[in-house]
Design a protein around this motif. Structure first.
Motif: not given
Ligand SMILES: [Zn+2]
Length: 209
Positions: A31, A34, A38, A40, A58, A68-69
């Motif tokens: 990972s 960001q 958050a 990734w 995310k 988010e994906h």
């Protein structure tokens, strides 16, 4: 917003670690943070030798919610909570890599006590910014639990009370987790820790006291 540079770097590193036998099967997870809130992380159940940027999701660090994906069938790593625990415990952590290696497990079985393992005082220890002659550097060793939440809770509890000597930990019979202030630093530190643990895995038990 999808961050190509983070996603691409993670995919390259995953392939590298997979080729070294540190992410066999679908094991391990990588990972990168960001923002403060958050991160990734690699998706669950994917071969780490063939990841693409679409295989990252995310998440919110505080509760693991997917923000988010790119592929809806992807779900976050089953070990996401370990990463959350690290980012929550260390505000400067920008990346966190968790791998399963044979040498880390062997070194722990041979040389760890209940709570830690003394790393060999080899030149490579300087990679963790330890600048002492013959340093005694402890790697925290956590119990493995089937329930990953329990592992994460143990990590949070321990690091709220005691800072580790280095930015890494071991989960017994499982693998290492390493973090750093950048993706590059974290990558380097995984290599260094694996070097030190490989040395220990080849060191007879009786030579330790
Ligand atoms: Zn694991």
């Amino acid at each position: 917003m999808f961050d190509d540079s983070i996603a691409d770097a993670i995919c390259v590193i995953a392939k590298d670690f997979h080729q070294r036998g540190w992410m066999s099967g679908t094991a391990g997870n990588l990972s990168a943070r960001q923002t403060n809130d958050a991160m990734w992380i690699t998706a669950s159940g994917k071969s780490k030798g063939n990841l693409t940027a679409n295989d990252l999701l995310k998440l919110k660090i505080n509760n693991g919610e997917v923000i988010e994906h790119n592929l809806t069938m992807n779900s976050p790593s089953a070990e996401t909570e370990i990463h959350q625990a690290i980012y929550q415990s260390f505000s400067t952590a920008k990346a966190c890599f968790h791998i399963h290696s044979i040498d880390a497990c062997l070194a722990t079985r041979l040389h760890a006590d209940e709570t830690h393992l003394v790393l060999p005082d080899l030149e490579m220890i300087k990679g963790f910014e330890i600048w002492e002659q013959s340093p005694k550097v402890l790697l925290p060793v956590f119990r493995n639990h089937l329930d990953v939440s329990q592992i994460a809770a143990d990590i949070r509890r321990q690091f709220s009370q005691l800072q580790p000597d280095i930015t890494a930990l071991m989960i017994r019979d499982h693998g290492i987790t390493v973090w750093g202030n950048s993706i590059e630093q974290t990558y380097n530190r995984v290599e260094i820790l694996e070097f030190l643990l490989s040395f220990l895995a080849r060191t007879p038990q009786k030579s330790q006291s």
